[in-house]
Design a protein around this motif. Sequence first.
Motif, PDB file in Angstrom:
ATOM      1  N   ASP A 161       0.824  -1.219   0.000  1.00 43.94           N
ATOM      2  CA  ASP A 161       0.000   0.000   0.000  1.00 43.94           C
ATOM      3  C   ASP A 161       0.853   1.262   0.000  1.00 43.94           C
ATOM      4  O   ASP A 161       0.353   2.352   0.268  1.00 43.94           O
ATOM      5  CB  ASP A 161      -0.969  -0.001   1.195  1.00 43.94           C
TER       6      ASP A 161
ATOM      7  N   THR B  25      -7.150  -3.886   7.716  1.00 43.59           N
ATOM      8  CA  THR B  25      -6.955  -4.732   6.527  1.00 43.59           C
ATOM      9  C   THR B  25      -6.258  -6.027   6.934  1.00 43.59           C
ATOM     10  O   THR B  25      -6.697  -7.125   6.563  1.00 43.59           O
ATOM     11  CB  THR B  25      -6.104  -4.005   5.459  1.00 43.59           C
TER      12      THR B  25
ATOM     13  N   LEU C 267      -0.697   2.582   5.840  1.00 44.87           N
ATOM     14  CA  LEU C 267      -0.541   4.028   5.677  1.00 44.87           C
ATOM     15  C   LEU C 267      -1.125   4.821   6.840  1.00 44.87           C
ATOM     16  O   LEU C 267      -0.653   5.910   7.152  1.00 44.87           O
ATOM     17  CB  LEU C 267      -1.199   4.470   4.372  1.00 44.87           C
TER      18      LEU C 267
HETATM   19 MG    MG Z   1      -4.786   0.932   5.727  1.00 41.89          MG
END
Ligand code: MG
Length: 141
Positions: free
Chosen positions: A9, A125, A114
């Motif tokens: 990510d 996630t 992030l």
């Molecule tokens: Mg995330």
Amino acid sequence: MLRLLIAVDGSEHARNAIDAAARLGREGEVEAVLVHIREGHTYHGDLTPRDYERIAEQALAQQSQVLEGALAHALKAGLARVETLGEEGTPDVDIPRIATLRAADMIVMGTRGLAAVSALLLGSTAQRVVHNATVPVLLVK
Ligand code: MG
Ligand code: ATP
């Protein structure tokens, strides 16, 4: 041959995951797919079709950037057999789905991403992928 699905990510945590994957095997013994899922958000208010188009273009450009960065990092870390895959969807549903589809032996990902709230042990996630996955998940701290 160990087939890995590495979820990226653009975060430092995802780069740590790539490094851990590279350490799992010597060059040539690991095959990896770097996957990024771009999330389609719902927007409220007065957006023109042109606005939606711009948002979609931006998301695609951002995804390419994440994947190119991850690929460069993976090659530097010593993963020689590596490809990238960008899709649109829901990360916690689509990462396990793609792992099964690609016959991955293992999913490799960071514990956080992030959002990186340091107090958080595990991002949402990561948590949901562990719940949904049918293959082992390596969570890299
Ligand atoms: Mg995330
Ligand atoms: P949250 O998103 O719940 O606010 P977070 O961003 O800190 O918290 P996660 O999103 O769970 O934590 O990130 C954990 C790991 O999941 C990342 O290091 C990365 O490996 C993977 N990941 C997160 N989002 C995506 C994505 N959109 N596509 C692919 N992999 C992702």
